[in-house]
Design a protein around this motif. Structure first.
Motif, mmCIF file in Angstrom:
data_model
loop_
_atom_site.group_PDB
_atom_site.id
_atom_site.type_symbol
_atom_site.label_atom_id
_atom_site.label_comp_id
_atom_site.label_asym_id
_atom_site.label_seq_id
_atom_site.Cartn_x
_atom_site.Cartn_y
_atom_site.Cartn_z
ATOM 1 N N VAL A 179 0.853 -1.180 0.000
ATOM 2 C CA VAL A 179 0.000 0.000 0.000
ATOM 3 C C VAL A 179 0.891 1.232 0.000
ATOM 4 N N ALA A 180 0.553 2.203 -0.819
ATOM 5 C CA ALA A 180 1.395 3.389 -0.971
ATOM 6 C C ALA A 180 1.489 4.159 0.335
ATOM 7 N N SER A 181 2.673 4.583 0.659
ATOM 8 C CA SER A 181 2.870 5.460 1.803
ATOM 9 C C SER A 181 2.570 6.889 1.375
ATOM 10 N N PRO A 182 2.330 7.808 2.338
ATOM 11 C CA PRO A 182 2.058 9.201 1.960
ATOM 12 C C PRO A 182 3.150 9.805 1.092
ATOM 13 N N GLY A 183 4.393 9.369 1.290
ATOM 14 C CA GLY A 183 5.489 9.917 0.498
ATOM 15 C C GLY A 183 5.424 9.500 -0.960
ATOM 16 N N GLU A 184 4.780 8.343 -1.226
ATOM 17 C CA GLU A 184 4.669 7.877 -2.602
ATOM 18 C C GLU A 184 3.441 8.441 -3.294
ATOM 19 N N ILE A 262 5.202 8.614 -12.266
ATOM 20 C CA ILE A 262 5.922 7.346 -12.382
ATOM 21 C C ILE A 262 6.318 6.841 -10.996
ATOM 22 N N GLY A 263 6.018 5.568 -10.744
ATOM 23 C CA GLY A 263 6.398 4.955 -9.478
ATOM 24 C C GLY A 263 5.438 5.195 -8.342
ATOM 25 N N SER A 264 4.356 5.938 -8.569
ATOM 26 C CA SER A 264 3.369 6.188 -7.520
ATOM 27 C C SER A 264 2.200 5.229 -7.670
ATOM 28 N N SER A 265 1.382 5.173 -6.618
ATOM 29 C CA SER A 265 0.237 4.261 -6.669
ATOM 30 C C SER A 265 -1.014 4.970 -6.190
ATOM 31 N N LEU A 266 -1.433 4.708 -4.950
ATOM 32 C CA LEU A 266 -2.667 5.302 -4.450
ATOM 33 C C LEU A 266 -2.491 6.782 -4.135
ATOM 34 N N VAL A 267 -3.538 7.549 -4.402
ATOM 35 C CA VAL A 267 -3.584 8.947 -4.008
ATOM 36 C C VAL A 267 -4.098 8.982 -2.573
ATOM 37 N N ARG A 268 -3.233 9.316 -1.633
ATOM 38 C CA ARG A 268 -3.603 9.319 -0.221
ATOM 39 C C ARG A 268 -3.919 10.720 0.301
ATOM 40 N N ILE A 269 -3.379 11.747 -0.350
ATOM 41 C CA ILE A 269 -3.567 13.120 0.097
ATOM 42 C C ILE A 269 -4.740 13.735 -0.657
#
Length: 512
Positions: A179-184, A262-269
Motif C-alpha cells: 500500500v502506498a505510503s504518503p510519500g509515494e 511514475i512509481g506512484s500508486s494510491l492517491v492518499r492526500i
C-alpha cells in the motif's frame, strides 16, 4: 497463425475487456493492418510495434499481419494496445504461448522498452472483477496495479524481458503487494502555508476548520491582500488523509487522466485543484470529443479553489450547480455517456467590487453603485445558496500586522487544528458507516432527521432566523448541517442554540 491476447478499453471510469486478435498469414503480400475502430494513436501502433520488436533483436515476420480489436463497435483509443499486439506477434513468430487468464496493457518505445501508461489502476480493478489472474503492465506503472488484491502484477521493462518470460529463460518476478505510503502518493494536496502564518482573521480560520471537518463549501470576500489565498492554500494542512475507499475513488480518476506520477500508486492526500479564472468550461467541468474528467472531478474528495470567483464566466459557474448538489457529473455525447464523481469542497474567494476596496477602512473605492451591484450579481443566487459558509475577510492594518507578528509564535498551528478535524472525521465515519456518505455536508433529508437532534431552543432560533432572513429550504437544511459539524467539534451529540447561532453567522450577507 492466429493468436488472441486480452486487454482492456476505458469507457469513462469503467473498463471493458478487449480481445486483441492477431493473424500472421502465410500467404498474401506483406502488410500490417489494424481494424476494430482504432483511433490515430492505435493506428500508429504499427510503426511502434514493428520498430520495437526489431530493436529488441526479435524477428519481425515479413508477412501479412491483421490485428482485430474486438468488440469492433467500441472505439479504441490510446497507445495501451502496443504491448498486447507485440505479445501476440512474438507468440505467433516464436511459438511460445502467452500466459492464460492474463491482461496486457502498455505503450512501447521504439527501443523496445515500455513507457508509463495511464489507466493501469483501472485495468487492475477490471482484472480482479473479471476473474483474471495476471496483468502484464509497464514497470513504471506497476505500482498502480499492485495495490489491488487478488491479482499477480508482472512489471515488464522491455519486450526482451517478455520474451525471456514466455520462453521460461528468465521469469519476470511478480511485484509484491504494498500500500502506498504518503510519500509515494501525489503531493498536490500539500499545504503551502501553516495556519499560524496567517495573522489575524480568527473568524475565517474558524470557518476553515468547520469546512475541513464537515466538508462544507466556503466563500471568502475581502479586499486584495487580506489573506484569502493564504487561508485557502493553508486548508490542505488541516485536512486528514483519504480513507481507503476515498483513495480508490480518487486514484481511478487520476489514473484515467494520466496524472499519477511514475512509481506512484494510491492517491492518499486530498487533491487541491486551483484552476485560473480563464479556464474553459471543458477544462473545469470536463468533456471534449472523448469525455474526460475536468478540474471538478480531479478535485473529488479534496478541495477546488476558485480564486477571483466573480471573474469566472457565468455559464461556467452555472455548470457547477449539478455537481455541487449531487456530487457527480454526467457528460453526454452522441456516441458516449459517462458519469464522473465530483464530491469536492468548494473554496471560493472574491473581492467585494471590481477595484476591490468597497467598504475598506482607509482606501477609497472608485466603483459606482451600479458597477458594484453588477459585479456581485455575476454569481447567481442558486450558486450562492449551494455554498454553506460565507465569511468576510477584513484587511489587516500595518499596525495590527506588526503586533500580530510578535504574537505569531503563540498562534495555533495547522497540526493542532488538524487533530480536532481528525476527531470529527472519525466520528462522522462511524456515524455514516451504513449510509454510503462520508461527511456532514453530504447528508440528505433522511440523514438529517436521523443524525441531527436539535434542542427545543435551537429549533425556535432556527425558525425565527428562517422567517426573518427568508432562508430557502436548502439554506435552512445547510444551517442544520453546519450546526451538526460545530457540535461535533465541541464533542456533543445534541445541537444547542449557540451552535445554531454560530452557523447563522456564516450565511451570505446578500440574503439580508
Amino acid at each position: 497463425m492466429l493468436v488472441k491476447v486480452k486487454s482492456g478499453a476505458n469507457i469513462g471510469l469503467e473498463m471493458i475487456g478487449v480481445d486483441v486478435e492477431v493473424n500472421v498469414a502465410k500467404r498474401g503480400l506483406p502488410g500490417f493492418d489494424i481494424v476494430g475502430l482504432p483511433d490515430k494513436a492505435v493506428a500508429e501502433s504499427r510503426e511502434r510495434v514493428k520498430t520495437a520488436i526489431q530493436s529488441s533483436k526479435i524477428n519481425f515476420p515479413n508477412k501479412k499481419i491483421t490485428v482485430n480489436l474486438a468488440p469492433a463497435d467500441i472505439p479504441k483509443e490510446g497507445a495501451s494496445y502496443d504491448l498486447p499486439i507485440a505479445a501476440a506477434i512474438i507468440s505467433s513468430e516464436t511459438g511460445y504461448k502467452v500466459p492464460e487468464k492474463s491482461l496486457f496493457f502498455g505503450e512501447l518505445s521504439l527501443d523496445g522498452s515500455l513507457r508509463h501508461t495511464k489507466g493501469v489502476f483501472l485495468l487492475a480493478l477490471f482484472a480482479k472483477e473479471a476473474g483474471y489472474d495476471n496483468v502484464f503492465v509497464p514497470y513504471d506503472s506497476a505500482k498502480e496495479a499492485v495495490v489491488v488484491e487478488g491479482i499477480n502484477v508482472f512489471p515488464v521493462k522491455s519486450l526482451s524481458d517478455f520474451l525471456h518470460h514466455i520462453s521460461e529463460k528468465e521469469k519476470i518476478k511478480k511485484l509484491e503487494r504494498a500500500v502506498a505510503s504518503p510519500g509515494e502518493a501525489i503531493a498536490q494536496g500539500v499545504a503551502e502555508f501553516d495556519m499560524a502564518e496567517v495573522l489575524g482573521q480568527e473568524q475565517a480560520k474558524r470557518a476553515m476548520e468547520i469546512s475541513a471537518a464537515g466538508g462544507h463549501n466556503i466563500m471568502m470576500v475581502g479586499s486584495p491582500g487580506s489573506g484569502k489565498t493564504m487561508l485557502a492554500r493553508a486548508l490542505p494542512g488541516i485536512m486528514p488523509q483519504l480513507s481507503d475507499e476515498e483513495s480508490f475513488e480518487v486514484t481511478k480518476i487520476y489514473s484515467l487522466a494520466g496524472q499519477i506520477p511514475i512509481g506512484s500508486s494510491l492517491v492518499r492526500i486530498p487533491p487541491f485543484r486551483s484552476p485560473h479564472h480563464s479556464a474553459s468550461q471543458v477544462g473545469l467541468i470536463g468533456g471534449g470529443q472523448r469525455p474526460l474528467p475536468g478540474e471538478i472531478s480531479l478535485a473529488h474528495r479534496g478541495v477546488l479553489f476558485l480564486d477571483e470567483f466573480n471573474e469566472f464566466s457565468r455559464h461556467i459557474l452555472e455548470a457547477l450547480r449539478q455537481p455541487l448538489e449531487d456530487g457527480y457529473l454526467t457528460i453526454s455525447r452522441s456516441k458516449e455517456r459517462v458519469k464522473y464523481p465530483a464530491r469536492f469542497t468548494l473554496v471560493a474567494s472574491s473581492n467585494p467590487c471590481p477595484c476591490g476596496y468597497f467598504n475598506h477602512p482607509k482606501k477609497e473605492c472608485f466603483c459606482s453603485h451600479s458597477q458594484i451591484k453588477k459585479y456581485q450579481k455575476r454569481v447567481s443566487g442558486p450558486i450562492l445558496d449551494r455554498i454553506d459558509l460565507h465569511v468576510e475577510v477584513p484587511s489587516v492594518e500595518l499596525d495590527d500586522f506588526s503586533e500580530n507578528q510578535k504574537k505569531s509564535y503563540f498562534l495555533e498551528k495547522s497540526e493542532k487544528i488538524r487533530e480536532r478535524v481528525l476527531k470529527v472525521r472519525d466520528l462522522q465515519r462511524k456515524r455514516f458507516l451504513n449510509d454510503n456518505i462520508f461527511l456532514n455536508a453530504e447528508m440528505k433529508n433522511n440523514d438529517i432527521k436521523k443524525h441531527c437532534k436539535l434542542s427545543k431552543e435551537s429549533e425556535q432560533i432556527l425558525q425565527q432566523a428562517s422567517n426573518k432572513f427568508q432562508l430557502s429550504a436548502r439554506a435552512y437544511l445547510k444551517m442544520i448541517k453546519i450546526s451538526r459539524t460545530i457540535a461535533d467539534l465541541e464533542g456533543v451529540s445534541e445541537i444547542k442554540s449557540f451552535h445554531i447561532a454560530e452557523a447563522l453567522q456564516y450565511r451570505p450577507k446578500s440574503y439580508e
